[in-house]
Design a protein around this motif. Structure first.
Motif, PDB file in Angstrom:
ATOM      1  N   LEU A   1       0.833  -1.199   0.000  1.00 55.68           N
ATOM      2  CA  LEU A   1       0.000   0.000   0.000  1.00 55.68           C
ATOM      3  C   LEU A   1       0.869   1.252   0.000  1.00 55.68           C
ATOM      4  CD1 LEU A   1      -2.568  -1.064   2.798  1.00 55.68           C
ATOM      5  CD2 LEU A   1      -2.763  -1.412   0.319  1.00 55.68           C
ATOM      6  N   ILE A   2       0.469   2.229  -0.802  1.00 53.62           N
ATOM      7  CA  ILE A   2       1.110   3.545  -0.824  1.00 53.62           C
ATOM      8  C   ILE A   2       0.038   4.583  -0.567  1.00 53.62           C
ATOM      9  CG2 ILE A   2       2.409   5.226  -2.192  1.00 53.62           C
ATOM     10  CD1 ILE A   2       3.572   2.917  -3.781  1.00 53.62           C
ATOM     11  N   ASP A   3       0.238   5.426   0.420  1.00 48.62           N
ATOM     12  CA  ASP A   3      -0.796   6.352   0.861  1.00 48.62           C
ATOM     13  C   ASP A   3      -0.234   7.778   0.949  1.00 48.62           C
ATOM     14  OD1 ASP A   3      -3.230   7.243   1.757  1.00 48.62           O
ATOM     15  OD2 ASP A   3      -3.103   6.318   3.741  1.00 48.62           O
ATOM     16  N   GLU A   4      -1.022   8.747   0.497  1.00 44.20           N
ATOM     17  CA  GLU A   4      -0.721  10.165   0.718  1.00 44.20           C
ATOM     18  C   GLU A   4       0.604  10.606   0.095  1.00 44.20           C
ATOM     19  OE1 GLU A   4      -2.744  12.473   2.726  1.00 44.20           O
ATOM     20  OE2 GLU A   4      -4.186  10.887   2.307  1.00 44.20           O
ATOM     21  N   LEU A   5       0.982  10.083  -1.063  1.00 46.56           N
ATOM     22  CA  LEU A   5       2.239  10.524  -1.673  1.00 46.56           C
ATOM     23  C   LEU A   5       2.119  11.995  -2.057  1.00 46.56           C
ATOM     24  CD1 LEU A   5       4.696   8.644  -3.825  1.00 46.56           C
ATOM     25  CD2 LEU A   5       3.987  10.908  -4.622  1.00 46.56           C
ATOM     26  N   THR A   6       3.054  12.800  -1.558  1.00 46.97           N
ATOM     27  CA  THR A   6       3.002  14.255  -1.711  1.00 46.97           C
ATOM     28  C   THR A   6       4.375  14.779  -2.098  1.00 46.97           C
ATOM     29  OG1 THR A   6       1.378  14.249   0.099  1.00 46.97           O
ATOM     30  CG2 THR A   6       2.239  16.389  -0.602  1.00 46.97           C
ATOM     31  N   THR A   7       4.402  15.762  -3.006  1.00 49.56           N
ATOM     32  CA  THR A   7       5.666  16.356  -3.444  1.00 49.56           C
ATOM     33  C   THR A   7       5.679  17.844  -3.128  1.00 49.56           C
ATOM     34  OG1 THR A   7       4.852  16.829  -5.686  1.00 49.56           O
ATOM     35  CG2 THR A   7       5.848  14.667  -5.308  1.00 49.56           C
TER      36      THR A   7
END
Length: 492
Positions: A274-280
């Protein structure tokens, strides 16, 4: 039979699960959903059981040193400089950058994650295709941050599994974050930046990530005075850093950028989990900003301004077992499950507005820590050094001495950060030794300002810089004498 797993110790009440991140027993999975809220101030973890049937929610608080600490569900305001935000709640929408991704075969959104929904990837067939994102066309002068919550289910059949891959199309260039599936680094997570001349720098975590548990990961490329530093954080802690050796182009266009996989050369190397809330972000977040996001846990970053905030005053030092479906200004609650105690708490509600996520960067004080007090701590020294570096960078009156002065400060900052990392991972003695070159570099900065070559520089320029540097050197000395690392701290 579905029962809480008791693990009670002195000073704690109702700590139902002995190990954070473990899933609820199979017999309970039809009746409960288990999430975790981290009480960072108390350095404890608290389980939250959410019954899906007719039962009321029960939040179990923890007694520490005779005071009740209430698990908070308040989100935190998003840091400035955000360029893209892929929460994975229901689809591949971008909350701030107007660059939605495309869910491929083997990737879905909306699976329960650390913060609401998350992307689920099968480790075989796909990821989230973002297209060629202009904000990821990095240059040598680019500072940036990428952070996300990840939960890996274990190794796949490929060499690595990607959290993200930018600017890669079977080309030398890449900015990637991936977990090794095999070899001596199996299970470890690594951040790589590689330029068009195939010059790469890697920062790898010292230990493998625990599987089936959410970890907050963040990578930073910070450019100060033309020197780029790469940093890797796991669960809010700086676990590795290195000077970026690349000098060539970092961008490859047109090339799609991906979450959860890479461009298909030999294989996709898809993420398994699971990958959650990826933000740059278009800047380097500070240590304290990354720590705040990790500490927020399941509350996450605010997706919209909260309408209320609460302040709680405890009138009893007994166990709190309370939740209601709506916010009230005063509540009296009792436990009905068994022989537990009654707690009265008073809650006052006031209106507050949190900053909206924005695509426009705002200028922040150097180091991103305007509210940090000056003093002999790692965080405040990082802020002081960053502020002095920024001041020297903008002072043209320093002339030919400016590069030398910046080099001394940048190296002092790097040694200080290495000492901080050692303090978290090793011992007091090694940390003290690592602080020594930082002190020496600041001393050389002061000496350069007093040299013959500096006599042509106006005193109103050199004097404030010297005063600031002397303060930093004094604080570094004080930190070296009084530093307390976790391994050396007395047990409670």
């Amino acid at each position: 039979m579905c029962r809480p797993l008791a693990s009670l110790t002195a000073g704690q009440h109702g700590n139902f699960h002995p190990e954070p991140g473990r899933r609820l027993p199979r017999a309970c999975q039809g009746n409960y959903e288990l999430t975790w809220t981290e009480l960072r101030r108390a350095n404890l973890r608290v389980p939250i059981y959410r019954p899906t049937g007719f039962l009321a929610s029960v939040i179990v608080a923890v007694l520490v040193a005779g005071a009740v600490t209430q698990a908070s569900s308040d989100c935190i305001p998003p840091p400035a400089g955000m360029t893209h935000w892929y929460p994975g709640d229901t689809d591949a929408s971008d909350l701030v950058g107007n660059n939605p991704g495309s869910l491929e075969t083997g990737a879905t959104a909306g699976t329960p994650g650390e913060v609401s929904g998350a992307f689920a990837l099968d480790g075989v067939s796909g990821g989230i295709d973002l297209g060629d994102v202009p904000d990821f066309d990095f240059t040598q002068s680019s500072s940036f941050t990428v952070e996300a919550w990840i939960d890996t289910f274990g190794p796949t059949g490929n060499d690595v599994q990607f959290v993200f891959a930018f600017n890669y199309q079977c080309t030398p260039t890449d900015e990637i974050l991936a977990i090794a599936n095999s070899g001596p680094d199996a299970g470890k997570i690594g951040f790589e930046v590689r330029d068009a001349m195939n010059v790469s720098t890697d920062v790898v975590s010292p230990a493998a990530l625990t599987t089936n548990v959410f970890h907050h990961v963040a990578v930073v490329r910070e450019v100060v005075a033309s020197v780029a530093t790469l940093k890797l954080y796991v669960d809010g802690t700086l676990v590795g850093m290195a000077t970026d050796a690349s000098t060539g182009a970092l961008d490859f266009s047109p090339a799609s950028d991906f979450i959860g996989r890479r461009f298909p050369c030999a294989d996709l190397s898809s993420f398994n989990g699971l990958i959650d809330e990826l933000t740059t972000y278009d800047r380097a977040l500070s240590d304290s900003e990354i720590q705040a996001i990790a500490a927020a846990g399941s509350a996450g970053k605010c997706k919209s301004p909260p309408t209320t905030s609460t302040s709680t005053t405890s009138t009893s030092t007994t166990l709190t077992t309370t939740t209601t479906s709506t916010l009230t200004t005063t509540s009296v609650s009792t436990t009905t499950a068994s022989t537990t105690s009654t707690t009265v708490r008073t809650t006052t509600t006031t209106s507050s507005t949190a900053p909206q996520p924005t695509t426009t960067s705002t200028t922040q004080p150097a180091g991103g820590c305007a509210n940090e007090p000056v003093g002999p701590t790692f965080v405040s020294l990082n802020c002081q050094l960053a502020a002095l570096i920024a001041e020297v960078s903008g002072e043209t009156a320093l002339g030919t001495l400016q590069p030398k002065l910046l080099d001394e400060l940048q190296n002092a900052k790097m040694h200080k950060e290495q000492a901080e990392m050692l303090c978290r991972q090793a011992s007091k003695r090694r940390t003290r030794n690592a602080l020594r070159p930082a002190i020496n570099r600041v001393a050389r900065f002061v000496a350069t300002l007093g040299s013959r070559k500096a006599r042509t520089i106006p005193p109103n320029v050199t004097s404030p810089l010297r005063t600031a540097a002397e303060t930093i050197r004094t604080d570094l000395h004080a930190l070296q004498r009084a530093v307390q690392c976790p391994q050396d701290a007395p047990s409670a």
